[in-house]
Design a protein around this motif. Sequence first.
Motif, PDB file in Angstrom:
ATOM      1  N   GLY A 187       0.581  -1.161  -0.137  1.00  0.00           N
ATOM      2  CA  GLY A 187      -0.271  -0.228   0.019  1.00  0.00           C
ATOM      3  C   GLY A 187       1.251   1.289   0.126  1.00  0.00           C
ATOM      4  O   GLY A 187       1.190   1.034  -0.394  1.00  0.00           O
ATOM      5  N   ARG A 341     -12.078   0.384   6.352  1.00  0.00           N
ATOM      6  CA  ARG A 341     -12.288   1.688   4.620  1.00  0.00           C
ATOM      7  C   ARG A 341     -11.279   3.173   4.846  1.00  0.00           C
ATOM      8  O   ARG A 341     -10.612   3.133   4.234  1.00  0.00           O
ATOM      9  CB  ARG A 341     -13.795   1.848   4.372  1.00  0.00           C
ATOM     10  CG  ARG A 341     -13.304   2.110   2.849  1.00  0.00           C
ATOM     11  CD  ARG A 341     -15.019   1.553   2.071  1.00  0.00           C
ATOM     12  NE  ARG A 341     -15.888   2.971   2.792  1.00  0.00           N
ATOM     13  CZ  ARG A 341     -15.524   4.164   2.429  1.00  0.00           C
ATOM     14  NH1 ARG A 341     -14.452   4.818   1.681  1.00  0.00           N
ATOM     15  NH2 ARG A 341     -16.339   5.462   3.106  1.00  0.00           N
ATOM     16  N   ASN A 342     -11.812   4.240   5.941  1.00  0.00           N
ATOM     17  CA  ASN A 342     -10.745   5.020   6.006  1.00  0.00           C
ATOM     18  C   ASN A 342     -11.407   5.331   7.539  1.00  0.00           C
ATOM     19  O   ASN A 342     -11.816   4.666   7.770  1.00  0.00           O
ATOM     20  CB  ASN A 342     -11.653   6.088   4.989  1.00  0.00           C
ATOM     21  CG  ASN A 342     -10.614   7.636   4.642  1.00  0.00           C
ATOM     22  OD1 ASN A 342      -9.472   7.984   6.037  1.00  0.00           O
ATOM     23  ND2 ASN A 342     -10.270   7.090   3.533  1.00  0.00           N
ATOM     24  N   GLU A 362      -8.197   0.793   3.583  1.00  0.00           N
ATOM     25  CA  GLU A 362      -8.265   0.676   1.900  1.00  0.00           C
ATOM     26  C   GLU A 362      -7.796   2.450   1.330  1.00  0.00           C
ATOM     27  O   GLU A 362      -8.198   1.587   0.307  1.00  0.00           O
ATOM     28  CB  GLU A 362      -9.515   0.317   1.884  1.00  0.00           C
ATOM     29  CG  GLU A 362      -9.567  -0.717   2.057  1.00  0.00           C
ATOM     30  CD  GLU A 362     -11.384  -1.859   1.838  1.00  0.00           C
ATOM     31  OE1 GLU A 362     -12.182  -1.527   0.739  1.00  0.00           O
ATOM     32  OE2 GLU A 362     -11.062  -3.362   2.077  1.00  0.00           O
ATOM     33  N   GLU A 363      -8.003   3.080   2.194  1.00  0.00           N
ATOM     34  CA  GLU A 363      -7.554   4.579   1.288  1.00  0.00           C
ATOM     35  C   GLU A 363      -6.728   5.505   1.689  1.00  0.00           C
ATOM     36  O   GLU A 363      -5.890   4.562   2.328  1.00  0.00           O
ATOM     37  CB  GLU A 363      -9.364   5.019   1.033  1.00  0.00           C
ATOM     38  CG  GLU A 363     -10.516   4.608  -0.207  1.00  0.00           C
ATOM     39  CD  GLU A 363     -12.349   5.123   0.784  1.00  0.00           C
ATOM     40  OE1 GLU A 363     -12.243   6.213   1.100  1.00  0.00           O
ATOM     41  OE2 GLU A 363     -13.106   4.440  -0.052  1.00  0.00           O
ATOM     42  N   ARG A 384      -4.515   2.486   0.934  1.00  0.00           N
ATOM     43  CA  ARG A 384      -4.678   2.357  -0.338  1.00  0.00           C
ATOM     44  C   ARG A 384      -4.179   0.840  -0.158  1.00  0.00           C
ATOM     45  O   ARG A 384      -3.864   0.247  -1.502  1.00  0.00           O
ATOM     46  CB  ARG A 384      -3.846   3.170  -1.045  1.00  0.00           C
ATOM     47  CG  ARG A 384      -3.607   4.964  -1.464  1.00  0.00           C
ATOM     48  CD  ARG A 384      -5.319   5.370  -2.073  1.00  0.00           C
ATOM     49  NE  ARG A 384      -5.077   6.352  -2.038  1.00  0.00           N
ATOM     50  CZ  ARG A 384      -3.915   7.236  -2.508  1.00  0.00           C
ATOM     51  NH1 ARG A 384      -3.779   6.908  -3.608  1.00  0.00           N
ATOM     52  NH2 ARG A 384      -4.697   8.812  -2.370  1.00  0.00           N
ATOM     53  N   ARG A 386      -6.229  -2.282  -0.968  1.00  0.00           N
ATOM     54  CA  ARG A 386      -7.079  -2.713  -1.749  1.00  0.00           C
ATOM     55  C   ARG A 386      -7.664  -3.713  -0.699  1.00  0.00           C
ATOM     56  O   ARG A 386      -7.084  -4.721  -0.593  1.00  0.00           O
ATOM     57  CB  ARG A 386      -7.137  -2.828  -3.164  1.00  0.00           C
ATOM     58  CG  ARG A 386      -6.101  -1.527  -3.676  1.00  0.00           C
ATOM     59  CD  ARG A 386      -6.360  -1.774  -5.478  1.00  0.00           C
ATOM     60  NE  ARG A 386      -7.813  -2.035  -5.977  1.00  0.00           N
ATOM     61  CZ  ARG A 386      -8.318  -2.165  -6.964  1.00  0.00           C
ATOM     62  NH1 ARG A 386      -6.961  -2.270  -8.438  1.00  0.00           N
ATOM     63  NH2 ARG A 386      -9.434  -2.818  -7.625  1.00  0.00           N
ATOM     64  N   GLU A 387      -9.041  -4.056  -0.579  1.00  0.00           N
ATOM     65  CA  GLU A 387      -9.976  -5.215  -0.064  1.00  0.00           C
ATOM     66  C   GLU A 387      -9.711  -5.351   1.512  1.00  0.00           C
ATOM     67  O   GLU A 387      -9.283  -6.910   1.002  1.00  0.00           O
ATOM     68  CB  GLU A 387     -10.318  -6.061  -1.246  1.00  0.00           C
ATOM     69  CG  GLU A 387     -10.736  -5.209  -2.531  1.00  0.00           C
ATOM     70  CD  GLU A 387     -11.256  -6.495  -3.558  1.00  0.00           C
ATOM     71  OE1 GLU A 387     -10.610  -7.701  -3.317  1.00  0.00           O
ATOM     72  OE2 GLU A 387     -12.395  -6.326  -4.532  1.00  0.00           O
ATOM     73  N   ILE A 388      -8.471  -4.753   1.430  1.00  0.00           N
ATOM     74  CA  ILE A 388      -7.812  -5.431   2.750  1.00  0.00           C
ATOM     75  C   ILE A 388      -9.266  -5.822   3.990  1.00  0.00           C
ATOM     76  O   ILE A 388      -9.303  -6.799   4.869  1.00  0.00           O
ATOM     77  CB  ILE A 388      -7.472  -4.271   4.438  1.00  0.00           C
ATOM     78  CG1 ILE A 388      -6.236  -4.676   5.166  1.00  0.00           C
ATOM     79  CG2 ILE A 388      -8.137  -2.842   3.981  1.00  0.00           C
ATOM     80  CD1 ILE A 388      -5.695  -6.212   5.311  1.00  0.00           C
ATOM     81  N   ARG A 389     -10.296  -5.043   3.572  1.00  0.00           N
ATOM     82  CA  ARG A 389     -11.633  -5.652   5.184  1.00  0.00           C
ATOM     83  C   ARG A 389     -11.429  -7.452   4.067  1.00  0.00           C
ATOM     84  O   ARG A 389     -12.300  -7.912   5.076  1.00  0.00           O
ATOM     85  CB  ARG A 389     -12.210  -4.449   4.908  1.00  0.00           C
ATOM     86  CG  ARG A 389     -12.285  -3.652   5.884  1.00  0.00           C
ATOM     87  CD  ARG A 389     -13.162  -2.590   5.914  1.00  0.00           C
ATOM     88  NE  ARG A 389     -13.724  -2.065   4.161  1.00  0.00           N
ATOM     89  CZ  ARG A 389     -14.840  -1.290   4.118  1.00  0.00           C
ATOM     90  NH1 ARG A 389     -15.789  -1.491   4.806  1.00  0.00           N
ATOM     91  NH2 ARG A 389     -14.691  -1.301   3.134  1.00  0.00           N
ATOM     92  N   GLN A 390     -11.620  -7.349   3.791  1.00  0.00           N
ATOM     93  CA  GLN A 390     -11.997  -9.323   3.007  1.00  0.00           C
ATOM     94  C   GLN A 390     -11.208  -9.336   2.515  1.00  0.00           C
ATOM     95  O   GLN A 390     -11.204 -10.681   2.862  1.00  0.00           O
ATOM     96  CB  GLN A 390     -12.421  -8.812   1.555  1.00  0.00           C
ATOM     97  CG  GLN A 390     -13.903  -8.078   0.754  1.00  0.00           C
ATOM     98  CD  GLN A 390     -13.789  -5.991   0.954  1.00  0.00           C
ATOM     99  OE1 GLN A 390     -13.255  -5.651   0.720  1.00  0.00           O
ATOM    100  NE2 GLN A 390     -14.989  -5.854   1.970  1.00  0.00           N
TER     101      GLN A 390
END
Length: 758
Positions: A187, A341-342, A362-363, A384, A386-390
């Motif tokens: 990231g 996410r933020n 994520e952002e 940044r 991406r899709e870390i929460r998934q």
Amino acid sequence: MPGMTATSAAREILTRLHDVMAARTNAQAKLNRVVNIIGEALSSEVCSIYLLRDGLLELYATRGLKQEAVHVTRLALGEGLVGHIAAEVKTLNLDEATSHPEFAYKPETGEELYHSFAGVPIVRRERAVGVLAVQHTDPRRYDDVEIEALQTVAMVLAELIAGAELIDEAVRGGNGSRDAGAVRLTGLKLVEGMGRGHVVFHQPRVHIEHTVAEDTEVERQRVYAAFRQMREQIERMTSQAEFGTAGEHQDVLQTYKMFAYDEGWSRRINEAIDSGLTAEAAIERVQQRTRMRMREISDPLLADRMHDLEDLSNRLLRIVSGQLGTAAQIGLRQDSILVARNLGPAELLEYDRRRLKGVILEEGSLTAHVTIVARAMGVPVLGRVREIRQMVQENDLVLLDSTQGAVVIRPSTPMEEAFDAKLVIGQKRRAEFAAMRDLPPVTLCGRRITLMVNAGLRDDVAALDVTGADGIGLFRTEFQFLVSATLPQRERQQRLYRDVLDAAGDRPVYFRTVDIGGDKTLPYMNQDALEEENPAMGWRAIRLALDRDALMKAQARALIEAAAGRTLHVMFPMVSEPWEFEAAQALFEAQRQWIADRHRSLPVAIRYGTMLEVPALAEMLDILLPKVDFLSIGTNDLTQFLFAADRAHPKLAERYDWLSPAILRFLARVTAMADAAKVDVGVCGEMGGRTMEAMALIALGIERLSITPAAVGPVKAMIRSLDAGRLRTEMAGWLAAGVPDIRARLTAWAEAEGVMVG
């Protein structure tokens, strides 16, 4: 829908959908009725619903297209207009569908008869799970009223299709695809550092059970009550914040508070309730619209402010739904890495910093308010991702190394051991550097190097005592402007400058006048500029300040009055020709005279200098040097201007070496001219904060470096192990001979001489 508002159009459709959803029929029958209701309400010959199943968007119900295409037509994410809408999570509204570059013809549908097309994503848990589309034979763009109605209906459909288990399980549950083994993700480095801990989600997603309101007035009162409670929380948080009254962080939180009282935001939520949505659904509807706008915003500062609004939306949604618990409020029970996410700045302040070892977003961006606050808290942040929460689950072990821009999820034992070893080495080196704090940066041959730090916020001044630095060689005054919701008034600027000077004591502070414009846009200033193809070379810094001299006059008065009884160091950025320096100096002198005429206290002296960033200025040094007290070389901009290469460009960032002979010869020439004129010359750029590059600068005769606080220890260790006189002789020979790879020569020389550059 002539004469109808978006609110009334959506309400008419939702009223009819309410009966459909309550009916005791299967999901397919309900969707068949839904497309007919929407098609009739919008006078559209075609209305279709596509749902994400097995990774493909399947035509699930339609009015107007051929029925034999239902459950047969499938599109990949990104394929055709429908796939494009789902992949980008954005709305399309076209008067001629075939004109769009993503158009893909599916003959089995019979859609060749239709010209106009509008489609909106059906969103659940922030991901597109389907698409709602309408088409018409006449080429026309759908009205904003109709698009608003479609977006509201799509939100209600998300509840229906999820409840009926019509979409992919991973998307419906919001779990994504999690690998049981180790995963390494990369990231954007936002705040440097390393941290080890277990995953904690900032907040569980609020699941909205009901979207269609039974009584809009009841829902409105629920929202009013939630707004009151949220504003009370924000007031309490800003008053209790550890540095809520200490400068830039106060500006950050005041911006946050401003959004909490924004009437436009509450009005949009009320309009969504008027359309027939519940309080929760109305907040989510407005939030979805905000997210879509955020994807279209290129200005990082405006995007950051939209993130603050997103943070408040989440808070309001939790209050109105009664799901108030966040990880901060529940409490961190072990060393934790926060995943979100933020994150808003106020929310970060709620966490126990003894347990909080890092943040993964994520952002996020370098200029985001949460980044500023995290840096002050000393919490490493990686953005940044991406899709870390998934990719992670609650309590997963995570190794965060934001300095390297990487995170390892569920590491293997060897990975843990390697990380721990690196952590220990880092702690040991920091302890060694800390032990050198009070030792002077003197070379083996007796040259005293002035080692200063760069700063921009009030809290950065603490680095002077921590590092033992000689002063602040670059105070970026524009930081106060960038984190403020409104233009900082002169009195506020003066308070900041006085506090910084007080904290520095007898150590000098070099204030750079405001460097805004170009890529550092301020939303509260109309900069009267067209979009610039190359903002770094545009209307910024001294160019803007001389054109907008009221801004510079206010800053000049603030600096002069703040430095009463002291020596004030001022430098002007982006100077291209001597007359620009003269004009800026004359402006400052006029303000000094204005203050003197009113018998107010003045600085003991004002030392004027300039940044050398524009190569053209080097050709005028014989004219400039007799007029200045000092010169500071800004290597970041200078490098890209010399090579005509944007260092932010991913393909060019590593292409041009700071130890290139072209740069070193340029710097050697500038240094020699400054020495001959007996003008102090220093470097205040990233180049000086790297040990090998700093060693080269000292070899060129530069004796003042201003660098990041974290670099002071390593650079001081290098200086104290360096024979600068011997290296200066070697460097002169290499430059005269045109040696192409000076980095290799320096590396070999440092190794042979035992210089600490590692």
